[in-house]
Scaffold this active site. Structure first.
Site, short mmCIF file in Angstrom:
data_model
loop_
_atom_site.label_atom_id
_atom_site.label_comp_id
_atom_site.label_asym_id
_atom_site.label_seq_id
_atom_site.Cartn_x
_atom_site.Cartn_y
_atom_site.Cartn_z
N SER A 126 -7.55 -0.89 1.09
CA SER A 126 -8.36 -0.72 -0.13
C SER A 126 -9.02 -2.02 -0.55
O SER A 126 -9.95 -2.02 -1.36
CB SER A 126 -7.54 -0.12 -1.27
OG SER A 126 -6.19 -0.45 -1.19
N VAL A 127 -8.61 -3.16 0.01
CA VAL A 127 -9.24 -4.44 -0.33
C VAL A 127 -10.23 -4.85 0.74
O VAL A 127 -11.37 -5.19 0.47
CB VAL A 127 -8.17 -5.56 -0.50
CG1 VAL A 127 -8.82 -6.92 -0.71
CG2 VAL A 127 -7.27 -5.24 -1.68
N ASP A 137 0.80 -1.22 0.00
CA ASP A 137 0.00 0.00 0.00
C ASP A 137 0.84 1.28 0.00
O ASP A 137 0.42 2.31 0.53
CB ASP A 137 -0.97 0.03 1.21
CG ASP A 137 -1.89 -1.16 1.21
OD1 ASP A 137 -2.24 -1.63 0.11
OD2 ASP A 137 -2.27 -1.63 2.29
N GLN A 197 1.92 -5.94 -3.33
CA GLN A 197 2.38 -6.06 -1.95
C GLN A 197 3.67 -5.25 -1.77
O GLN A 197 3.86 -4.27 -2.46
CB GLN A 197 2.58 -7.53 -1.55
CG GLN A 197 1.28 -8.33 -1.41
CD GLN A 197 0.70 -8.78 -2.74
OE1 GLN A 197 1.33 -9.44 -3.53
NE2 GLN A 197 -0.55 -8.42 -3.00
N LYS A 226 1.79 2.20 -5.17
CA LYS A 226 2.33 1.68 -6.44
C LYS A 226 1.41 2.00 -7.62
O LYS A 226 1.87 2.39 -8.69
CB LYS A 226 2.52 0.14 -6.34
CG LYS A 226 3.50 -0.26 -5.25
CD LYS A 226 3.54 -1.76 -5.04
CE LYS A 226 2.29 -2.32 -4.41
NZ LYS A 226 2.05 -1.96 -3.01
N GLY A 249 -4.63 -4.06 -3.84
CA GLY A 249 -5.62 -3.01 -4.11
C GLY A 249 -4.82 -1.79 -4.48
O GLY A 249 -4.18 -1.20 -3.62
N HIS A 250 -4.79 -1.46 -5.77
CA HIS A 250 -3.97 -0.35 -6.24
C HIS A 250 -4.89 0.80 -6.64
O HIS A 250 -5.69 0.67 -7.56
CB HIS A 250 -3.09 -0.80 -7.42
CG HIS A 250 -2.07 -1.83 -7.03
ND1 HIS A 250 -1.17 -2.38 -7.92
CD2 HIS A 250 -1.77 -2.39 -5.83
CE1 HIS A 250 -0.39 -3.23 -7.27
NE2 HIS A 250 -0.75 -3.26 -6.01
#
Ligand code: GDP
Ligand code: IMO
Ligand code: MG
Length: 419
Positions: free
Chosen positions: A296-297, A13, A221, A16, A40-41
């Site tokens: 975010s996930v 997180d 990750q 990226k 979760g990007h």
């Protein structure tokens, strides 16, 4: 041409997705090399916000090829949701997205096994994202996995064989489940997956490289979650470091060009596991509030702490980072003093090298630097940076031995300064 790599240097997180999106105009191909929908990007531009899980973060830029590489694990049900959500907002994917035949599939039973395993561990659980990542990679390594390429040859038979093996494993847990409810969307996802270009991505990428294409490899990750070098066993199940890009895309080590190492100006972690500089006080809460530090996930609150140069020195080394990217310094804009962990004191011995076990007995040694106490979020150039901020950058560059090439001052694409 070379493959540049973007990867996280902390516990994930780091930002990226945003940086891949910003740099995509410089490349013809963007390729994810490991992980799966545990990622979760987040990308923000033109007032919209998108969270990508399996689809590479170059997808929004026209004329770019995006590849889901062989090192990635794909859950067809989640993939379909993600793809359809993008298509509903007017983003066409079919001409831009390519999927490796050798990428492994996350089966519904992998998710069940992930959940059952976590439940059985009680307080010592890993705190996974529950996406079946560990079980899917376990099957890959134990040579029982199903790959995207298998969809086209006797798939039903291979699927049933895998499922009966998984059911046997599940019977060892006291865990109730409804497999049918998961299978319906999963098989619908398979049909969706088949509508995309399914390719031999290692040939595809190498041919494009040979004909002059520039490739950006997108990690998921972070290096402290790497299966070999992270805070084991509180890690993910893939190699998140730069070498993972070679394996996860089928490119030779000599093809690697720049390695962009991304870090937050502080540090966060989701899930269980050691975190030497974690703050359990008001400062930690302030970082969480200012930085909107919620997963975010999974939506879980992220644990927050000061930047840890012992861990960063280690991950800069492992990845051969050539350019650093510092994210979210705006979150520190109001702090009077900023602490930087420069070494660990372990039973009276001070070390700058990350030890084998960081789970206990570690006392971080901090250096206090003055905060800049300036709202930097609208700054357009580094000429506007306050002196204290420049000092912070120089301190980190000196300690890490690599230049900070990009500074991010906010979540939006435009809030990025390239130095
Ligand atoms: P990733 O998994 O590494 O792509 O990072 P995530 O998207 O999970 O988490 C990064 C979060 O920080 C997202 O909500 C981004 O929108 C946000 N973000 C990225 N860069 C910045 C920044 O410079 N400042 C602030 N305040 N937020 C940022
Ligand atoms: P991105 O790409 C932050 C963490 C989980 C858990 C551990 C193992 O968005 O940076 P897994 O589901 O992979 O078996 O969980 O790894 N984790 C992440 N933490 N960002 C991520 O991805 C993560 N992916 C997995 O919280 O501690
Ligand atoms: Mg993330």
């Amino acid at each position: 041409m070379k493959v540049d790599v973007i990867l996280g240097l902390q516990w994930g997180d780091e930002g990226k997705g945003k940086v891949v999106d910003v740099l995509t105009p410089n490349y013809e191909i963007v390729a994810r090399f490991q992980g799966g929908p545990n990622a979760g990007h987040t990308l923000e531009f033109e007032g919209e916000k998108y969270i990508l899980k399996s689809i590479p973060s170059g997808i929004f830029q026209e004329g770019k090829m995006n590849i889901i590489g062989n090192g990635v694990v794909i859950d067809p049900a989640l993939f379909r949701q993600e793809a359809e959500a993008l298509e509903e907002t007017g983003h066409t994917l079919t001409d831009r997205l390519y999927i490796s035949k050798k990428a492994h599939l996350i089966l519904p039973t992998h998710r069940l096994l992930d959940a059952a395993s976590e439940k059985s561990m009680g307080d010592s659980k890993i705190g996974t994202t529950g996406r079946g990542i560990g079980p899917a990679y376990t099957d890959k390594v134990s040579r029982n996995g199903l790959r995207v390429g298998d969809l086209f040859h006797n798939f039903e038979e291979k699927y049933q064989k895998a499922v009966s093996r998984h059911k046997e494993m599940l019977s060892q847990y006291h865990f109730e489940y409804d497999l049918e409810a998961l299978e319906k969307p999963w098989f619908e996802g398979i049909e969706k997956l088949k509508t995309f270009h399914i390719i031999e991505s290692e040939h595809f990428i190498n041919k494009h490289l040979a004909s002059g294409a520039r490739v950006l490899a997108e990690g998921a990750q972070g290096s402290m979650l790497d299966i070999d070098f992270g805070s084991y066993p509180f890690v993910t199940s893939s190699n998140t470091i730069c070498a993972g890009a070679c394996i996860g895309l089928g490119i030779a080590p000599r093809s690697i060009g720049d390695v962009y190492g991304i870090f937050k100006a502080y540090c966060t972690r989701v899930g269980s596991g050691p975190f030497p500089t974690e703050l359990l006080d008001n400062d930690g809460q302030l970082l969480r509030d200012n930085g909107k530090e919620y997963g975010s996930v999974t939506g879980r609150p992220r644990r927050c702490g000061w930047i840890d140069l012992v861990a960063l020195r280690y991950t800069v080394m492992l990845n051969g980072v050539t350019k650093l990217v510092m994210m979210k310094s705006d979150v520190l804009d109001t702090f009077e003093t900023i602490k930087v962990c420069v070494s660990y004191n372990i039973n009276g011995e001070v070390t700058e090298d990350l030890p084998f076990d960081i789970s206990e007995g570690i006392e971080p040694v901090f250096v206090d630097l003055p905060g800049w106490k300036t709202n930097m979020s609208r700054m357009q150039s580094e000429d506007e940076f306050p002196e204290e901020f420049n000092n912070y950058l120089s301190f980190l560059e000196e300690e890490l031995g690599v230049p900070i090439a990009i500074v991010s001052l906010g979540a939006d694409r435009t809030q990025t300064i390239i130095r």
